[in-house]
Write a protein that holds these residues in place. Structure first.
Motif, PDB file in Angstrom:
ATOM      1  N   GLU A 139       0.844  -1.177   0.000  1.00 15.12           N
ATOM      2  CA  GLU A 139       0.000   0.000   0.000  1.00 15.12           C
ATOM      3  C   GLU A 139       0.892   1.244   0.000  1.00 15.12           C
ATOM      4  OE1 GLU A 139      -2.532  -0.368   3.372  1.00 15.12           O
ATOM      5  OE2 GLU A 139      -4.003  -1.604   2.303  1.00 15.12           O
ATOM      6  N   PRO A 140       0.454   2.328  -0.638  1.00 18.76           N
ATOM      7  CA  PRO A 140       1.336   3.493  -0.782  1.00 18.76           C
ATOM      8  C   PRO A 140       1.937   3.986   0.532  1.00 18.76           C
ATOM      9  CG  PRO A 140      -0.626   3.753  -2.143  1.00 18.76           C
ATOM     10  CD  PRO A 140      -0.842   2.518  -1.313  1.00 18.76           C
ATOM     11  N   GLU A 141       1.122   4.074   1.594  1.00 21.78           N
ATOM     12  CA  GLU A 141       1.638   4.570   2.870  1.00 21.78           C
ATOM     13  C   GLU A 141       2.683   3.626   3.447  1.00 21.78           C
ATOM     14  OE1 GLU A 141      -1.490   4.065   2.138  1.00 21.78           O
ATOM     15  OE2 GLU A 141      -2.410   6.059   2.012  1.00 21.78           O
ATOM     16  N   LEU A 142       2.399   2.319   3.394  1.00 22.55           N
ATOM     17  CA  LEU A 142       3.357   1.353   3.922  1.00 22.55           C
ATOM     18  C   LEU A 142       4.625   1.326   3.073  1.00 22.55           C
ATOM     19  CD1 LEU A 142       4.141  -0.852   5.878  1.00 22.55           C
ATOM     20  CD2 LEU A 142       2.862  -2.497   4.478  1.00 22.55           C
ATOM     21  N   ALA A 143       4.476   1.441   1.738  1.00 22.59           N
ATOM     22  CA  ALA A 143       5.652   1.457   0.873  1.00 22.59           C
ATOM     23  C   ALA A 143       6.555   2.637   1.203  1.00 22.59           C
ATOM     24  CB  ALA A 143       5.214   1.521  -0.587  1.00 22.59           C
ATOM     25  N   ALA A 144       5.954   3.802   1.494  1.00 19.65           N
ATOM     26  CA  ALA A 144       6.754   4.977   1.849  1.00 19.65           C
ATOM     27  C   ALA A 144       7.489   4.770   3.164  1.00 19.65           C
ATOM     28  CB  ALA A 144       5.856   6.210   1.924  1.00 19.65           C
ATOM     29  N   GLU A 145       6.806   4.145   4.133  1.00 15.90           N
ATOM     30  CA  GLU A 145       7.439   3.915   5.432  1.00 15.90           C
ATOM     31  C   GLU A 145       8.584   2.911   5.320  1.00 15.90           C
ATOM     32  OE1 GLU A 145       6.945   5.368   8.278  1.00 15.90           O
ATOM     33  OE2 GLU A 145       5.348   6.676   7.586  1.00 15.90           O
ATOM     34  N   VAL A 154      13.061   3.382   5.780  1.00 13.63           N
ATOM     35  CA  VAL A 154      13.898   2.727   6.773  1.00 13.63           C
ATOM     36  C   VAL A 154      14.676   1.541   6.211  1.00 13.63           C
ATOM     37  CG1 VAL A 154      12.180   1.051   7.599  1.00 13.63           C
ATOM     38  CG2 VAL A 154      13.871   1.992   9.206  1.00 13.63           C
ATOM     39  N   ALA A 155      14.473   1.209   4.920  1.00 19.46           N
ATOM     40  CA  ALA A 155      15.155   0.049   4.325  1.00 19.46           C
ATOM     41  C   ALA A 155      15.461   0.330   2.865  1.00 19.46           C
ATOM     42  CB  ALA A 155      14.289  -1.197   4.465  1.00 19.46           C
ATOM     43  N   ASP A 156      16.453  -0.391   2.317  1.00 22.62           N
ATOM     44  CA  ASP A 156      16.861  -0.262   0.925  1.00 22.62           C
ATOM     45  C   ASP A 156      16.432  -1.490   0.138  1.00 22.62           C
ATOM     46  OD1 ASP A 156      18.269   2.189   1.381  1.00 22.62           O
ATOM     47  OD2 ASP A 156      19.883   1.014   2.300  1.00 22.62           O
ATOM     48  N   VAL A 157      16.019  -1.272  -1.134  1.00 20.91           N
ATOM     49  CA  VAL A 157      15.619  -2.385  -1.976  1.00 20.91           C
ATOM     50  C   VAL A 157      16.855  -3.228  -2.317  1.00 20.91           C
ATOM     51  CG1 VAL A 157      14.643  -3.062  -4.186  1.00 20.91           C
ATOM     52  CG2 VAL A 157      13.671  -1.124  -2.951  1.00 20.91           C
ATOM     53  N   ARG A 197      16.468  -4.472   2.670  1.00 25.04           N
ATOM     54  CA  ARG A 197      17.438  -4.745   3.723  1.00 25.04           C
ATOM     55  C   ARG A 197      17.541  -3.528   4.635  1.00 25.04           C
ATOM     56  NH1 ARG A 197      20.875  -8.302   5.332  1.00 25.04           N
ATOM     57  NH2 ARG A 197      20.513  -9.618   3.497  1.00 25.04           N
ATOM     58  N   ILE A 198      17.511  -3.808   5.955  1.00 25.51           N
ATOM     59  CA  ILE A 198      17.650  -2.756   6.957  1.00 25.51           C
ATOM     60  C   ILE A 198      19.102  -2.733   7.423  1.00 25.51           C
ATOM     61  CG2 ILE A 198      16.864  -1.908   9.187  1.00 25.51           C
ATOM     62  CD1 ILE A 198      14.257  -3.405   8.762  1.00 25.51           C
ATOM     63  N   THR A 199      19.710  -1.553   7.344  1.00 23.70           N
ATOM     64  CA  THR A 199      21.100  -1.381   7.773  1.00 23.70           C
ATOM     65  C   THR A 199      21.187  -0.194   8.717  1.00 23.70           C
ATOM     66  OG1 THR A 199      21.622   0.092   5.929  1.00 23.70           O
ATOM     67  CG2 THR A 199      21.918  -2.272   5.560  1.00 23.70           C
TER      68      THR A 199
END
Length: 745
Positions: free
Chosen positions: A477-483, A487-490, A500-502
């Motif tokens: 969902e757009p809001e979740l995708a933005a969040e 905080v993470a990189d594709v 991935r969260i770094t």
């Protein structure tokens, strides 16, 4: 019977036929012809004939070429002679040629414009000149006796053009001394010598080698094999490609926002920057070129046009990124349909053998949108859900339908269109999608609804893994995708996206104003799996060290050793107006320009002074009037030529008829001496008013807005307001009428 000229043929045609001619051959109506003679002259020019032939299919062109072979450009010929050359019934293509005024006359005296030979080339049907010496010979028997090397030469020339250059053409040797195949064929009389370096295949022999004037099967449209699919299957496959293309476009916009690539001195994008873009997006150069071209074509990226120009995202980027998926796709799809450029040419060589750079002016082709819609319209004619098996088969069909359209890039344009449409999700599995059909019909709401139905349903949960990866099992969902993106990189994309969260990505999220508690709440509420303990420790550790050293932005500052004076300033309403904030006992900052702050303080009764970097007092009063920069006007993409409406065509035909009537009256001396003109407008008005009352026809001469003089026969119904109105709704400005005369009964 006497030959009929094209002008006489056009005069005898019905108004509907003339209107259809003008709509089919748009160039004939600009500027509007004054009479049938002008129309016929214009229709017979080489340029106009060449344009009229661009939309003809192979069969219809073959009939026109057969007319030239029969000599219809010089003398009238019977239709039977043309049909005999073609070898089949020509009723339908002949009707098409007559409707376009490329042939005219009765069936026993068919004519074509002499310019047709110039427009179609010196060798109609790819055949050479006739050789009367071969007329009565058994050519099949003579061909059967030839060795393979000589037969190969004849076969190559029979495919067209029928001429070839060779050093052997200048040698006149008997058959016994001839050595090469060309020398032997010249000795046999099966080739004609044109000069010392040129030979030509006789027409009779070319027909014999081919097995007819036109090779068997060439006059029949090739089949277009298709794969049947469910429309939903095709739509879903295309939607997956559309999602990938949108992801690549988003990545380009973010990358170029951070580090805009430079614009080449000659315009365009450099090879090094293209390679970097392709590597960052993990796609090949061809796809990277298309992404960049559409980003610029949609207005999301533009040339900064500064001293050191760069390709920089525009203000439209943020609104596009915030738009729903369907709207973002619509923006790119519409931009591609209207793009007056051929991205597929990038990477190739121009006429001077220089490389063609992406985003450069070398890619501009105004008729590219017309070519794209032609390909998509062909696919749209297939049953719903059907997709072509092979692009090469589609190329062959379109080449047969319009062999003279598109120039040297005709076939490549079809291949590029299919590749680009597939990458964009406009075409899926070789067929157009439901959304594309709506888009071609200018039904934008229908296209949005169709792409929404095809896209997978967005998910509101992710899967947190112990290795600090986040798996999105579908589009978020757009809001979740933005969040999650904050905080993470594709790490990898596809039907399931892995993030991935770094430490760096967590720090980035904290930099945007999010707190550690908010990140913990996000993971806990949106994860379908337990939150790994290592992730919680990572967030807390980064948050503990984050923000200990802080920076900010201020447009101006105030400093004063008298703390009481600063306190008085902060207590005044001017402090709230300019957001003054105390950051040290003797320093106050503001986000507003210093000139505005000082002006407000002076208005409040204070006496501040401006200082420079060295602490000296400086004068910061404006040096003069300033104007805001003008926004650049949006450039319109060229598209297909405007279509002549029925009303416009009817008015032109009405003027044609009036011009013909005027010419006929003038030839028959059926008018009185003209009166009026530039020096006697009162006499002209008196004559026109009299004709209106008596319902008499008037012969007028006038000059149109382009300065073209012509004549008309008009029956006036009203004269006034500076305009003469005829009974057929024609209108003529009185100041453009140069002469007038009553038509004799």
């Amino acid at each position: 019977m006497p030959a009929t000229s094209l002008a006489d043929w056009l005069r005898a045609e019905s108004d509907d036929a003339l209107a259809e001619l003008l709509r089919t051959r748009r160039d004939l109506s600009t500027p509007p012809p004054s009479d049938s003679t002008v129309l016929a002259t214009r229709a017979g020019t080489p340029g106009s004939v060449a344009r009229a032939c661009e939309d003809l299919d192979t069969f219809t062109l073959a009939v026109l070429e057969a007319c030239l072979l029969a000599g219809a450009d010089r003398d009238p010929v019977p239709v039977e002679d043309v049909a005999k050359l073609v070898g089949t019934d020509i009723t339908e293509p002949l009707a098409c040629l007559r409707a376009r005024a490329l042939t005219w006359g009765p069936d026993d005296a068919l004519r074509v414009p002499p310019a047709a030979r110039e427009a179609l080339g010196p060798f109609p049907a790819g055949l050479g000149a006739s050789s009367p010496a071969l007329a009565d010979e058994d050519l099949d028997a003579r061909l059967a006796e030839l060795p393979d090397d000589e037969r190969g030469v004849l076969t190559a020339l029979a495919a067209g053009p029928p001429i070839g250059r060779t050093r052997d053409a200048g040698l006149d040797l008997p058959l016994g001394k001839a050595e090469t195949p060309v020398q032997k064929l010249l000795a046999r009389g099966l080739l004609l010598r044109r000069d010392d370096q040129t030979v030509e295949l006789p027409r009779e022999l070319g027909i014999a080698v081919r097995g007819g004037v036109f090779a068997p099967g060439t006059l029949t449209e090739p089949e277009l094999p298709v794969h049947p699919h469910q429309p939903s299957t095709l739509d879903e496959a295309a939607a997956g490609e559309a999602m990938e293309f949108l992801r690549h476009t988003e990545a380009l916009l973010r990358a170029w926002s951070a580090a805009p690539p430079p614009v080449l001195k000659s315009g365009g994008l450099g090879v090094r920057e293209l390679k970097k873009l392709a590597k960052d997006l993990e796609i090949d150069d061809t796809q990277a070129i298309l992404v960049a071209e559409l980003a610029v074509g949609a207005g999301l990226v533009a040339d900064s046009e500064t001293t050191v120009p760069e390709w920089v995202p525009t203000t439209l980027t943020d609104s596009w990124l915030a738009s729903p998926t369907a709207q973002r796709w619509m923006t790119l799809a519409q931009a591609w349909l209207e793009l007056p450029r051929l991205p597929g040419m990038a990477g190739g060589r121009d006429a001077k053998d220089k490389p063609i750079a992406p985003l450069s002016e070398d890619l501009r082709r105004p008729l590219a949108p017309v070519a794209r819609r032609r390909v998509l319209a062909t696919l749209a004619d297939l049953p719903r859900g059907a997709g072509v098996k092979s692009v090469d088969e589609l190329v062959a069909v379109l080449a047969w339908r319009a062999p003279r359209r598109g120039g040297r890039l005709r076939d490549e344009t079809v291949r590029w269109t299919m590749a680009e449409a597939s990458a964009l999700g406009i075409v899926g599995l070789g067929g157009v999608t439901t959304a594309t059909r709506a888009l071609l019909a200018d039904d934008r709401p229908g296209a949005v609804e169709a792409i929404l139905d095809a896209l997978p349903a967005p998910v509101d949960r992710v899967l947190l893994q112990a290795d600090l990866t986040v798996v999105a099992p579908g589009p978020l969902e757009p809001e979740l995708a933005a969040e999650i993106s904050a905080v993470a990189d594709v790490e990898s994309a596809g039907h399931a996206t892995v993030y991935r969260i770094t430490e760096a990505s967590v720090r980035r999220a904290l930099d945007t104003g999010r707190t550690a508690d908010e990140l913990h709440a996000l993971f806990k509420s949106k994860s379908a799996t337990p939150v790994p303990q290592g992730l919680s420790y990572l967030v807390d550790d980064v948050a503990r060290r984050h923000g200990r050293l802080r920076g900010g932005v201020a447009a101006s500052f105030l400093r004063c050793d008298d703390e009481a004076l600063l306190a008085e300033v902060l207590a005044h309403p001017v402090a709230a107006e300019h957001a003054l904030r105390l950051i040290a006992p003797t320093v106050v900052i503001s986000p507003d320009p210093l000139h505005d702050v000082l002006a407000a303080l002076r208005g409040a009764g204070f006496a501040p002074a401006a200082e420079g970097p060295d602490g000296r007092v400086v004068d910061i009063r404006p040096g003069g009037r300033r104007l805001p920069a003008k926004a650049r006007a949006a450039r319109r993409s060229p598209g297909e030529q405007a279509v002549l409406t029925e009303d416009q065509a009817a008015r032109i035909v009405s003027n044609l008829r009036a011009g013909d009537a005027a010419s006929a009256r003038r030839r028959g001396s059926a008018v009185r001496a003209p009166v009026g003109g530039g020096a006697d407008t009162s006499a002209t008005l008196e004559l026109l008013s009299r004709a209106t009352l008596e319902r008499r026809e008037v012969w007028i001469g006038f000059v149109d807005s382009r300065g073209t003089a012509s004549q008309r026969v008009v029956r006036p119904v009203r004269v006034g307001g500076g305009v003469l109105e005829g009974e057929n709704n024609e209108r003529y400005s009185l100041h453009r009428i140069t002469s007038a005369a009553l038509v004799e009964d």
